[in-house]
Design a protein around this motif. Sequence first.
Motif, PDB file in Angstrom:
ATOM      1  N   VAL A 115       0.824  -1.224   0.000  1.00 23.94           N
ATOM      2  CA  VAL A 115       0.000   0.000   0.000  1.00 23.94           C
ATOM      3  C   VAL A 115       0.851   1.265   0.000  1.00 23.94           C
ATOM      4  CG1 VAL A 115      -2.018  -1.069   1.056  1.00 23.94           C
ATOM      5  CG2 VAL A 115      -0.228  -0.146   2.533  1.00 23.94           C
ATOM      6  N   GLY A 116       2.153   1.121   0.184  1.00 29.30           N
ATOM      7  CA  GLY A 116       3.030   2.299   0.157  1.00 29.30           C
ATOM      8  C   GLY A 116       4.475   1.888   0.235  1.00 29.30           C
ATOM      9  N   SER A 117       5.348   2.758  -0.259  1.00 29.65           N
ATOM     10  CA  SER A 117       6.777   2.472  -0.148  1.00 29.65           C
ATOM     11  C   SER A 117       7.536   3.764   0.110  1.00 29.65           C
ATOM     12  CB  SER A 117       7.299   1.796  -1.419  1.00 29.65           C
ATOM     13  OG  SER A 117       7.244   2.666  -2.512  1.00 29.65           O
ATOM     14  N   ALA A 118       8.609   3.646   0.884  1.00 29.21           N
ATOM     15  CA  ALA A 118       9.432   4.805   1.236  1.00 29.21           C
ATOM     16  C   ALA A 118      10.898   4.450   1.051  1.00 29.21           C
ATOM     17  CB  ALA A 118       9.166   5.215   2.683  1.00 29.21           C
ATOM     18  N   GLN A 119      11.681   5.428   0.581  1.00 29.81           N
ATOM     19  CA  GLN A 119      13.111   5.202   0.404  1.00 29.81           C
ATOM     20  C   GLN A 119      13.871   5.798   1.585  1.00 29.81           C
ATOM     21  OE1 GLN A 119      15.125   7.246  -2.817  1.00 29.81           O
ATOM     22  NE2 GLN A 119      16.459   5.489  -3.163  1.00 29.81           N
ATOM     23  N   SER A 123       1.753  10.386   4.093  1.00 23.40           N
ATOM     24  CA  SER A 123       1.356  10.197   2.700  1.00 23.40           C
ATOM     25  C   SER A 123       2.510  10.428   1.739  1.00 23.40           C
ATOM     26  CB  SER A 123       0.195  11.143   2.353  1.00 23.40           C
ATOM     27  OG  SER A 123      -0.923  10.850   3.170  1.00 23.40           O
ATOM     28  N   GLU A 124       2.264  10.119   0.480  1.00 25.82           N
ATOM     29  CA  GLU A 124       3.255  10.235  -0.599  1.00 25.82           C
ATOM     30  C   GLU A 124       3.811  11.665  -0.701  1.00 25.82           C
ATOM     31  OE1 GLU A 124       3.249   9.751  -5.451  1.00 25.82           O
ATOM     32  OE2 GLU A 124       1.762   8.649  -4.287  1.00 25.82           O
ATOM     33  N   GLY A 125       5.122  11.763  -0.860  1.00 21.63           N
ATOM     34  CA  GLY A 125       5.774  13.054  -1.049  1.00 21.63           C
ATOM     35  C   GLY A 125       6.246  13.702   0.234  1.00 21.63           C
ATOM     36  N   PHE A 126       5.928  13.096   1.406  1.00 21.79           N
ATOM     37  CA  PHE A 126       6.345  13.658   2.699  1.00 21.79           C
ATOM     38  C   PHE A 126       7.503  12.855   3.285  1.00 21.79           C
ATOM     39  CE2 PHE A 126       1.985  15.204   2.326  1.00 21.79           C
ATOM     40  CZ  PHE A 126       2.127  16.542   2.703  1.00 21.79           C
ATOM     41  N   GLU A 127       8.307  13.543   4.108  1.00 21.69           N
ATOM     42  CA  GLU A 127       9.413  12.879   4.795  1.00 21.69           C
ATOM     43  C   GLU A 127       8.951  12.401   6.164  1.00 21.69           C
ATOM     44  OE1 GLU A 127      12.382  15.945   4.761  1.00 21.69           O
ATOM     45  OE2 GLU A 127      13.246  15.242   2.879  1.00 21.69           O
ATOM     46  N   CYS A 128       9.597  11.372   6.678  1.00 23.64           N
ATOM     47  CA  CYS A 128       9.234  10.848   7.990  1.00 23.64           C
ATOM     48  C   CYS A 128      10.394  10.044   8.558  1.00 23.64           C
ATOM     49  CB  CYS A 128       7.977   9.971   7.908  1.00 23.64           C
ATOM     50  SG  CYS A 128       8.209   8.499   6.892  1.00 23.64           S
ATOM     51  N   GLY A 129      10.298   9.755   9.852  1.00 22.54           N
ATOM     52  CA  GLY A 129      11.270   8.892  10.510  1.00 22.54           C
ATOM     53  C   GLY A 129      10.585   7.589  10.899  1.00 22.54           C
ATOM     54  N   ILE A 130      11.183   6.463  10.523  1.00 20.74           N
ATOM     55  CA  ILE A 130      10.564   5.161  10.817  1.00 20.74           C
ATOM     56  C   ILE A 130      11.529   4.321  11.647  1.00 20.74           C
ATOM     57  CG2 ILE A 130       9.604   3.028   9.844  1.00 20.74           C
ATOM     58  CD1 ILE A 130       8.967   4.585   7.280  1.00 20.74           C
ATOM     59  N   GLY A 131      11.022   3.790  12.754  1.00 18.91           N
ATOM     60  CA  GLY A 131      11.799   2.851  13.565  1.00 18.91           C
ATOM     61  C   GLY A 131      11.168   1.475  13.467  1.00 18.91           C
ATOM     62  N   MET A 132      11.990   0.443  13.249  1.00 20.19           N
ATOM     63  CA  MET A 132      11.475  -0.912  13.086  1.00 20.19           C
ATOM     64  C   MET A 132      11.583  -1.694  14.386  1.00 20.19           C
ATOM     65  SD  MET A 132      11.270  -0.310   9.777  1.00 20.19           S
ATOM     66  CE  MET A 132      12.917  -0.021   9.208  1.00 20.19           C
ATOM     67  N   CYS A 173      13.166   8.818   5.968  1.00 23.52           N
ATOM     68  CA  CYS A 173      12.635   8.344   4.685  1.00 23.52           C
ATOM     69  C   CYS A 173      11.825   9.396   3.951  1.00 23.52           C
ATOM     70  CB  CYS A 173      11.708   7.136   4.902  1.00 23.52           C
ATOM     71  SG  CYS A 173      12.468   5.794   5.806  1.00 23.52           S
ATOM     72  N   MET A 174      11.693   9.189   2.645  1.00 20.16           N
ATOM     73  CA  MET A 174      10.772   9.940   1.802  1.00 20.16           C
ATOM     74  C   MET A 174       9.771   8.935   1.242  1.00 20.16           C
ATOM     75  SD  MET A 174       9.671  12.641   0.154  1.00 20.16           S
ATOM     76  CE  MET A 174      10.902  13.936   0.034  1.00 20.16           C
ATOM     77  N   VAL A 175       8.473   9.189   1.490  1.00 17.91           N
ATOM     78  CA  VAL A 175       7.430   8.277   0.996  1.00 17.91           C
ATOM     79  C   VAL A 175       7.285   8.502  -0.502  1.00 17.91           C
ATOM     80  CG1 VAL A 175       5.023   7.528   1.206  1.00 17.91           C
ATOM     81  CG2 VAL A 175       6.260   8.313   3.233  1.00 17.91           C
ATOM     82  N   GLN A 176       7.557   7.437  -1.287  1.00 17.60           N
ATOM     83  CA  GLN A 176       7.563   7.568  -2.749  1.00 17.60           C
ATOM     84  C   GLN A 176       6.199   7.344  -3.372  1.00 17.60           C
ATOM     85  OE1 GLN A 176      10.726   4.678  -3.489  1.00 17.60           O
ATOM     86  NE2 GLN A 176      12.052   6.356  -4.156  1.00 17.60           N
ATOM     87  N   ASN A 177       5.422   6.394  -2.848  1.00 13.02           N
ATOM     88  CA  ASN A 177       4.044   6.221  -3.339  1.00 13.02           C
ATOM     89  C   ASN A 177       3.181   5.600  -2.251  1.00 13.02           C
ATOM     90  OD1 ASN A 177       4.384   3.257  -3.631  1.00 13.02           O
ATOM     91  ND2 ASN A 177       5.711   3.828  -5.343  1.00 13.02           N
ATOM     92  N   GLY A 178       1.848   5.823  -2.390  1.00 18.85           N
ATOM     93  CA  GLY A 178       0.919   5.318  -1.390  1.00 18.85           C
ATOM     94  C   GLY A 178       1.086   6.037  -0.063  1.00 18.85           C
ATOM     95  N   LYS A 179       0.892   5.325   1.031  1.00 22.54           N
ATOM     96  CA  LYS A 179       1.100   5.911   2.362  1.00 22.54           C
ATOM     97  C   LYS A 179       1.553   4.849   3.341  1.00 22.54           C
ATOM     98  CE  LYS A 179      -3.827   5.694   3.554  1.00 22.54           C
ATOM     99  NZ  LYS A 179      -5.036   6.473   3.878  1.00 22.54           N
TER     100      LYS A 179
END
Length: 365
Positions: free
Chosen positions: A276-280, A337-346, A296-302
């Motif tokens: 449903v979404g991918s981020a680089q 959502s797509e086009g926004f930056e975020c921080g992701i912790g796994m 990360c930068m969300v490339q598509n979806g959310k």
Amino acid sequence: LVEEWGGKVPCIEISAKTGHGMDQLLESLLLEAEILELKAVREKLARGTIIEAKLDKGRGPVATVLIQEGVLREGDPFITGVYSSRVRALLDENGNRVQEAGPSTPVQVLGLPGVPQAGDIFAVTHSEREAKDLSQRRQLIKREQDHRKFRSVTLSDLHDQILQGQIQDLRIIVKGDVDGSVEAIAQELGGITHDEVRVSVIHSGVGAISESDVLLAAASHAVIIGFHVTTDPAVRDVAMREGVEIRNYKVIYEVVEEVRSALSGLLRPTYQEQIVGSAQVRQVFSSSRAGTIAGCMVQNGKITRNNQVRVMRGEEAVFTGGIASLRRFKDDVREVSEGFECGIGMEGFNAIEDGDIIEAIVMVE
């Protein structure tokens, strides 16, 4: 019938783990070769058989060839299946470069323009011109054979279409990681018999599912089966747009059973993962409290906080699990959502690297 029971076939008990019985096996092989007077001619153009072929990320198409007669050397012009070229390099079983390979020697051949089929004859020719002419003639024949291109069909609605008399052929495109698996699946599917429908594999190949595979499936009303291969998000979008079904499997038995079930109208609802979404990952940060954070930068979806995620490094999945934290600047957020930056912790994974792709997954029925 083995020798111990009065037959002619020698039987040696061996263990690949401990090496037990390997000496007896080699002795038995040498004795058998001597009795049967098995000999090969070295002074002639090399000829062998493709044992396995795959698409290597760094080296391109690589074929494992067992030389049966003659001596294969670097630079030799060759033909195998529909492909012709010159031998760019020869590698032994340990990946070391060798200059030549004689009879009964297995060797990896680099320099192929495409992935040949396991079982194809590998033959050295007198000149590159001769190999190219042969290759062009074989390609022409193959194109004519492949020119059977025929609305979209899914395994789920297949039984209804059979009952309505709309479909006599279930066309399938098979893509896999190595040619041996692809050939095995194609053979198994071809052997499935049904009263009102015939299974036909219209195309099979090695490598990731490509856009051309999807377009062929759309034109031919075929289903795409992927075995141990990845599907690019862009290709998945094209498939959705064209109404082509892509199914991924990891066990050959599952492929055959599901196609059998579909033909009999027994296919139960299954749960499939949907991206449903991918981020680089652009930058990796370390936090004493939260561990490693991927900027990360969300490339598509959310990306949603409760999504399962998969970390892709090249074509390899290095982690699958949950999201421990999702932030925009210093705020915890529910989704990005797509086009926004975020921080992701796994959760329980800190070996994230720059350039990794984080895919958000949901299971759909």
